[in-house]
Scaffold this motif. Structure first.
Motif, PDB file in Angstrom:
ATOM      1  N   MET A   1      56.638  58.529  -8.809  1.00  0.00           N
ATOM      2  CA  MET A   1      56.912  57.457  -8.926  1.00  0.00           C
ATOM      3  C   MET A   1      56.269  56.122  -8.168  1.00  0.00           C
ATOM      4  N   ILE A   2      55.549  54.908  -8.038  1.00  0.00           N
ATOM      5  CA  ILE A   2      55.260  53.523  -6.914  1.00  0.00           C
ATOM      6  C   ILE A   2      56.161  52.471  -7.151  1.00  0.00           C
ATOM      7  N   ASN A   3      56.877  52.340  -5.906  1.00  0.00           N
ATOM      8  CA  ASN A   3      57.569  51.469  -5.486  1.00  0.00           C
ATOM      9  C   ASN A   3      56.999  49.954  -4.686  1.00  0.00           C
ATOM     10  N   LEU A   4      56.278  49.260  -5.252  1.00  0.00           N
ATOM     11  CA  LEU A   4      55.438  47.495  -4.785  1.00  0.00           C
ATOM     12  C   LEU A   4      56.127  46.590  -5.031  1.00  0.00           C
ATOM     13  N   ILE A  69      69.661  47.791  -9.057  1.00  0.00           N
ATOM     14  CA  ILE A  69      68.001  48.675  -8.847  1.00  0.00           C
ATOM     15  C   ILE A  69      68.581  49.635  -9.098  1.00  0.00           C
ATOM     16  N   GLU A  70      69.433  50.220  -8.807  1.00  0.00           N
ATOM     17  CA  GLU A  70      69.418  51.692  -8.450  1.00  0.00           C
ATOM     18  C   GLU A  70      69.648  52.260 -10.024  1.00  0.00           C
ATOM     19  N   LYS A  71      70.641  51.853 -10.508  1.00  0.00           N
ATOM     20  CA  LYS A  71      70.381  52.073 -11.876  1.00  0.00           C
ATOM     21  C   LYS A  71      69.603  51.326 -13.005  1.00  0.00           C
ATOM     22  N   ARG A  72      68.563  50.801 -12.504  1.00  0.00           N
ATOM     23  CA  ARG A  72      68.036  50.365 -13.661  1.00  0.00           C
ATOM     24  C   ARG A  72      66.473  50.785 -13.308  1.00  0.00           C
ATOM     25  N   ILE A  73      66.316  51.451 -12.092  1.00  0.00           N
ATOM     26  CA  ILE A  73      64.772  51.976 -11.854  1.00  0.00           C
ATOM     27  C   ILE A  73      65.037  53.723 -11.912  1.00  0.00           C
ATOM     28  N   ALA A  74      66.636  54.118 -12.997  1.00  0.00           N
ATOM     29  CA  ALA A  74      66.277  55.265 -12.997  1.00  0.00           C
ATOM     30  C   ALA A  74      66.544  55.307 -14.296  1.00  0.00           C
ATOM     31  N   ALA A 102      65.545  56.822  -0.055  1.00  0.00           N
ATOM     32  CA  ALA A 102      65.184  57.460  -0.091  1.00  0.00           C
ATOM     33  C   ALA A 102      66.407  59.035  -0.002  1.00  0.00           C
ATOM     34  N   ARG A 103      67.499  58.438  -0.455  1.00  0.00           N
ATOM     35  CA  ARG A 103      68.830  59.089  -0.724  1.00  0.00           C
ATOM     36  C   ARG A 103      68.427  59.604  -2.113  1.00  0.00           C
ATOM     37  N   LYS A 104      67.554  58.687  -3.760  1.00  0.00           N
ATOM     38  CA  LYS A 104      67.310  59.785  -4.026  1.00  0.00           C
ATOM     39  C   LYS A 104      65.747  60.422  -4.349  1.00  0.00           C
ATOM     40  N   SER A 105      65.241  60.101  -3.372  1.00  0.00           N
ATOM     41  CA  SER A 105      64.007  61.095  -3.133  1.00  0.00           C
ATOM     42  C   SER A 105      62.796  60.274  -3.995  1.00  0.00           C
ATOM     43  N   TYR A 106      62.962  59.304  -3.999  1.00  0.00           N
ATOM     44  CA  TYR A 106      61.673  58.513  -4.723  1.00  0.00           C
ATOM     45  C   TYR A 106      60.982  58.017  -3.242  1.00  0.00           C
TER      46      TYR A 106
END
Ligand code: AMP
Length: 206
Positions: A1-4, A69-74, A102-106
Motif C-alpha cells: 500500500m502506498i501513502n503518498l 482518514i483511518e476509517k477511509r483507508i480501511a 504505524a499502529r495499523k502496520s501500513y
C-alpha cells in the motif's frame, strides 16, 4: 500500500498528477475537505460538529481528521494506496498520521514536493484567462491573480511548515513541477517505485 502526500502551491499540478497516479497505480485521492463536506451534507453527528468550524474557515481538530482518514483507508478501494489531498495541514497531523499508519502496520508516507516558479504560474494564469476570453468564455470569479496569490501565501504560511517533518525523516522528494506533465508523472513514478523497493528490502531485512 502506498501513502503518498503531494505538496505544492495551488496551480502546481497536484490534481493532474493525482489523476495520472490513480490510473497507473490504482491510488485513491482522499481530500479531507471533500470528506468533511460529505459528512455535513449527510447531516452525521460528525458533520454537525464541524459545520460551524468549517464555515469560519478554521481547521477541524486533528482527532476528527485522523479518525476520518483511518476509517477511509480501511475501505477495500484503498488497498493499493492513497494520495492525501489537503492533509496533513499541520505538523501535529503529520505526526498523528505517522502514528496511525504505524499502529495499523501500513507503510510510512512518501512526501513529494512539486517545485514551481510562482511568477511563471501567475503569467500562465493570465494567458489562460486571455485564451478563455478570446474563446468567449467567462473565467471563474476565483480565477484571478489576487486569489491565486492569496492561496500561494496561505500555502507558504500554513502548509510549508509541514515539509521539514518529512525532510528530517528522509521521506521528502522534490520534483520539478515546471517540466511537461508527462515528465513530472514519470519523476513521481520513479520515486514511488524506488520507495516501494526500499520498503520491501527493509521489511525483508528486518
Ligand atoms: P479544503 O477543501 O481542503 O480547502 O478544506 C476546506 C475546509 O475543511 C478547511 O477550511 C478546514 O475547515 C477543513 N479541513 C480540510 N482538511 C483539513 C485538515 N487536514 N485539517 C483540519 N481541517 C481541515
Amino acid at each position: 500500500m502506498i501513502n503518498l502526500i503531494l505538496f505544492g502551491p495551488p496551480g502546481a499540478g497536484k490534481g493532474t498528477q493525482a489523476k495520472a497516479l490513480q490510473q497507473k497505480y490504482g491510488l485513491v485521492q482522499l481530500s479531507t475537505g471533500d470528506m468533511l463536506r460529505a459528512e455535513i451534507a449527510a447531516v452525521t453527528p460528525l458533520g454537525l460538529r464541524v459545520k460551524d468550524i468549517m464555515a469560519r474557515g478554521d481547521l477541524v481538530s486533528d482527532e476528527i481528521v485522523i479518525e476520518l482518514i483511518e476509517k477511509r483507508i480501511a475501505q477495500p478501494d484503498c488497498r493499493e494506496g492513497v494520495i492525501y489531498d489537503g492533509f496533513p495541514r499541520t505538523v501535529d497531523q503529520a505526526r498523528a498520521l505517522d502514528a496511525m499508519l504505524a499502529r495499523k502496520s501500513y507503510p510510512a508516507p512518501t512526501a513529494i514536493q512539486l517545485v514551481v516558479d510562482e511568477e511563471k504560474m501567475v503569467s500562465r494564469l493570465h494567458e489562460r484567462i486571455a485564451q478563455m476570453k478570446a474563446a468567449g468564455q467567462t473565467p471563474r470569479p476565483d480565477d484571478n491573480e489576487q486569489t491565486l496569490r492569496n492561496r500561494m501565501k496561505e500555502y507558504h504560511e500554513k502548509t510549508e511548515p509541514v515539509l521539514p517533518h518529512y525532510r528530517a525523516k528522509g521521506a521528502l522528494h522534490e520534483v520539478d513541477g515546471m517540466e511537461p506533465i508527462a515528465n513530472v508523472t514519470a519523476a513521481i513514478e520513479s520515486i514511488l517505485d524506488r520507495d516501494s523497493e526500499k520498503k520491501r528490502n527493509s521489511l525483508a531485512a528486518g
